[in-house]
Design an enzyme around this catalytic site. Structure first.
Site, PDB file in Angstrom:
ATOM      1  CG  HIS A 164     -27.652  -0.199 -13.920  1.00  0.00           C
ATOM      2  ND1 HIS A 164     -27.576   0.031 -12.737  1.00  0.00           N
ATOM      3  CD2 HIS A 164     -29.000  -1.071 -14.098  1.00  0.00           C
ATOM      4  CE1 HIS A 164     -28.666  -0.197 -12.237  1.00  0.00           C
ATOM      5  NE2 HIS A 164     -29.443  -1.075 -13.052  1.00  0.00           N
ATOM      6  CG  HIS A 166     -32.528  -1.111 -15.396  1.00  0.00           C
ATOM      7  ND1 HIS A 166     -32.170  -2.455 -14.750  1.00  0.00           N
ATOM      8  CD2 HIS A 166     -32.707  -1.576 -16.442  1.00  0.00           C
ATOM      9  CE1 HIS A 166     -31.935  -3.249 -15.436  1.00  0.00           C
ATOM     10  NE2 HIS A 166     -32.334  -2.933 -16.762  1.00  0.00           N
ATOM     11  CG  ASP A 168     -34.913   1.102 -10.482  1.00  0.00           C
ATOM     12  OD1 ASP A 168     -34.247   0.811 -11.721  1.00  0.00           O
ATOM     13  OD2 ASP A 168     -34.597   0.348  -9.476  1.00  0.00           O
ATOM     14  CG  HIS A 169     -30.295   2.224 -10.955  1.00  0.00           C
ATOM     15  ND1 HIS A 169     -29.509   2.132  -9.827  1.00  0.00           N
ATOM     16  CD2 HIS A 169     -31.138   1.392 -10.821  1.00  0.00           C
ATOM     17  CE1 HIS A 169     -29.973   1.021  -9.250  1.00  0.00           C
ATOM     18  NE2 HIS A 169     -30.873   0.409  -9.908  1.00  0.00           N
ATOM     19  CG  HIS A 221     -28.703  -5.986 -13.292  1.00  0.00           C
ATOM     20  ND1 HIS A 221     -30.012  -6.560 -13.058  1.00  0.00           N
ATOM     21  CD2 HIS A 221     -29.197  -4.561 -13.451  1.00  0.00           C
ATOM     22  CE1 HIS A 221     -30.898  -5.526 -12.764  1.00  0.00           C
ATOM     23  NE2 HIS A 221     -30.576  -4.569 -13.025  1.00  0.00           N
ATOM     24  CG  ASP A 240     -29.748  -2.543  -9.399  1.00  0.00           C
ATOM     25  OD1 ASP A 240     -29.572  -2.158  -8.037  1.00  0.00           O
ATOM     26  OD2 ASP A 240     -30.846  -2.327 -10.002  1.00  0.00           O
ATOM     27  CG  HIS A 278     -32.905  -2.204  -5.319  1.00  0.00           C
ATOM     28  ND1 HIS A 278     -34.074  -1.634  -5.539  1.00  0.00           N
ATOM     29  CD2 HIS A 278     -32.191  -2.335  -6.491  1.00  0.00           C
ATOM     30  CE1 HIS A 278     -34.043  -1.253  -6.853  1.00  0.00           C
ATOM     31  NE2 HIS A 278     -32.970  -1.523  -7.360  1.00  0.00           N
TER      32      HIS A 278
END
Length: 366
Positions: A164, A166, A168-169, A221, A240, A278
């Site tokens: 996805h 975001h 941090d990905h 999400h 996530d 995570h």
């Protein structure tokens, strides 16, 4: 029937049309990344064919060896190697230690997963096919951590598989995209996934080396969120969408969408290894205990989690069968205790109850 030709970094990585998944993390401390890895090796015999269901969509040709109009519908196990160490802190985690690699069986047929802790609590993954030399990153929390791990193992990155959009990905996409690396991910508006070359959606199949991955839409999400399921390896990378004892916050999706996504993941076989993105398990365990204290399997699992974290060991990956029996977000239509503890009524649908459990977790301060 027309085919679209495209040459990727490696002719061993191919794709039909695909599916989606999601979740997010708040810290932006991008600098504190660790170079540590947990490697899982699966040595299996791979059948020449997979069970297929026709999609009715036009075929695509990627590279020199792939053309299909079908979507594989098969199922997923892994042999686990040594643990790395990681602290439980949500902020400024920097003390993560490199651990050794365990190898099982004939390396010429092995499929390796390197688990890389980075940022504050993210896990990134590198998957490697020993026969072809192909290496793919599952999301890119940190380019530096990936480069260090690739160098240490002598692997060359050929593909990036994003779950996805975001940051941090996808934060390492552009830096890692050099040297012909191809980026795959879900369809997102306005170029949310940096450097993406090819979008994949629900039902797509990806061929990595000699292995097939099924793409699963797990939106909720985020609207565009996908999981990558390797059925022969009994392995799924969920980003996530699903966590050990939890699920991602619902930032963009709806309760109905997210509950549908979680049920898709719950339908995977019990012996599927679940790689989430995570280390949230200790916090998730506190919430799970608050809504289902009568679940003996959950209580036993919490004891194991506490022991692992006290030794600095990760709680990821987990097994799907364990998640089914202990994760409250997979049990809202099973456990009367959970329904009662979140204030569900007899008139509430499963979607209503999922929404109540998600809201309860959002405000939980236990």
């Amino acid at each position: 029937m027309t085919t679209r030709k495209w040459t990727p970094a490696s002719s061993h990585f191919s794709m039909a049309n695909g599916l989606l998944l999601g979740r997010r993390h708040f810290s932006r401390n991008i600098t504190s990344c660790a170079v540590a890895a947990l490697v899982h090796l699966s040595v299996v015999s791979y059948p020449a064919t997979v069970c297929a269901l026709h999609t009715g969509e036009g075929s695509q040709r990627i590279g020199n060896n792939f053309s299909t109009t079908s979507v594989a519908k098969t199922c997923p196990a892994f042999t686990h190697g040594a643990f790395f160490h990681k602290t439980d802190r949500v902020h400024n985690s920097s003390r993560m230690n490199t651990m050794s690699t365990a190898t099982t069986g004939d390396s010429s047929s092995s499929f390796s997963v390197a688990q890389i802790p980075c940022l504050d609590d993210n896990y990134g993954y590198l998957i490697h096919d020993e026969t072809t030399g192909d290496t793919a990153a599952i999301d890119t929390p940190s380019a530096d951590a990936y480069k260090s791990e690739l160098k240490k193992r002598g692997w060359k990155l050929t593909h990036i598989l994003n779950t996805h959009h975001h940051w941090d990905h996808t934060g390492g996409n552009i830096e890692l995209k050099a040297d012909g690396v191809q980026v795959y991910g879900p369809s997102e508006p306005n170029g949310k996934i940096p450097g993406i070359d090819e979008t994949v959606g629900d039902g797509a199949t990806l061929t990595f080396g000699g292995r097939t991955a099924n793409v699963i839409d797990v939106g909720g999400h985020t609207m565009g969120h996908i999981a990558y399921h390797f059925p022969e390896e009994k392995t799924v990378f969920v980003g996530d969408s699903l966590f050990a004892l939890g699920c991602g916050r619902m930032f963009e999706g709806t309760p109905a969408q997210f509950w549908t996504s979680l049920k898709k993941l719950r339908n995977l076989p019990d012996d599927t290894t679940v790689y989430c993105a995570h280390e949230y398990t200790a916090a998730n365990a506190k919430f799970a205990k608050s809504v289902e204290p009568g679940n003996a399997e959950l209580m036993s699992r919490i004891d194991e989690i506490v022991a692992k974290r006290s030794r600095g060991e990760p709680t990821v990956p987990s097994m799907m069968g364990v998640e089914k029996s202990t994760n409250p977000f997979l049990r809202i239509d099973i456990s009367e205790e959970i329904r009662r503890n979140v204030g569900a009524t007899a008139n509430d649908s499963d979607v209503d109850v999922f929404a109540k459990v998600r809201r309860a977790k959002d405000t939980f301060r236990g």
